[in-house]
Design a protein around this motif. Structure first.
Motif, mmCIF file in Angstrom:
data_model
loop_
_atom_site.group_PDB
_atom_site.id
_atom_site.type_symbol
_atom_site.label_atom_id
_atom_site.label_comp_id
_atom_site.label_asym_id
_atom_site.label_seq_id
_atom_site.Cartn_x
_atom_site.Cartn_y
_atom_site.Cartn_z
ATOM 1 N N UNK A 103 38.391 -9.203 15.318
ATOM 2 C CA UNK A 103 38.387 -8.428 16.561
ATOM 3 C C UNK A 103 38.395 -6.924 16.303
ATOM 4 N N UNK A 104 38.744 -6.528 15.088
ATOM 5 C CA UNK A 104 38.889 -5.097 14.784
ATOM 6 C C UNK A 104 37.648 -4.508 14.117
ATOM 7 N N UNK A 105 36.550 -5.220 14.150
ATOM 8 C CA UNK A 105 35.321 -4.759 13.507
ATOM 9 C C UNK A 105 34.180 -4.794 14.518
ATOM 10 N N UNK A 106 33.199 -3.929 14.336
ATOM 11 C CA UNK A 106 31.993 -3.985 15.157
ATOM 12 C C UNK A 106 31.230 -5.249 14.782
ATOM 13 N N UNK A 107 30.787 -5.988 15.783
ATOM 14 C CA UNK A 107 30.071 -7.244 15.576
ATOM 15 C C UNK A 107 28.674 -7.101 16.170
ATOM 16 N N UNK A 108 27.672 -7.456 15.364
ATOM 17 C CA UNK A 108 26.291 -7.479 15.845
ATOM 18 C C UNK A 108 25.811 -8.919 15.751
ATOM 19 N N UNK A 109 25.372 -9.473 16.874
ATOM 20 C CA UNK A 109 24.877 -10.845 16.877
ATOM 21 C C UNK A 109 23.355 -10.845 16.833
ATOM 22 N N UNK A 110 22.828 -11.840 16.116
ATOM 23 C CA UNK A 110 21.397 -11.912 15.827
ATOM 24 C C UNK A 110 20.918 -13.346 16.017
ATOM 25 N N UNK A 111 19.722 -13.502 16.563
ATOM 26 C CA UNK A 111 19.057 -14.812 16.602
ATOM 27 C C UNK A 111 17.572 -14.588 16.314
#
Length: 100
Positions: free
Chosen positions: A55-63
């Protein structure tokens, strides 16, 4: 509302370790080629594996095209994640290195 990042920006963030890349495609798609160091959690498993996404990191989701990852970003935001982005155009628009 889902925020988007260009594949070029994602490549820069991935190189510098600024973000966790979460690939939400199916296993066969991931094995066929993915962003180096991307964590694989298929969209169908995401809700059950949230504890694997910090939760403390930037998350980039990819498909593949950006549709499943947009839904994944929505799920993460509904679960309380704040720094979540969808990579625009998905792997179809990715020009960076690929593992797999």
């Amino acid at each position: 509302m889902v925020r988007h990042l260009s594949p070029e920006r994602v490549a820069s963030m991935a190189r510098s370790g600024q973000a966790l890349i979460v690939d939400v495609r199916e296993a066969s798609e991931y094995r066929a080629g993915h962003i180096p160091r991307a964590k694989h959690i298929s969209l169908s498993q995401l809700v059950h594996r949230l504890r694997e996404v910090p939760r403390d990191k930037t998350v980039v989701v990819v498909c593949r095209s950006g549709n499943r990852s947009s839904r994944a970003a929505e799920l993460l935001m509904e679960a309380g994640y704040r720094n979540v982005y969808n990579m625009s155009g998905g792997m179809q628009n990715w020009k960076g290195p690929v593992d797999g």
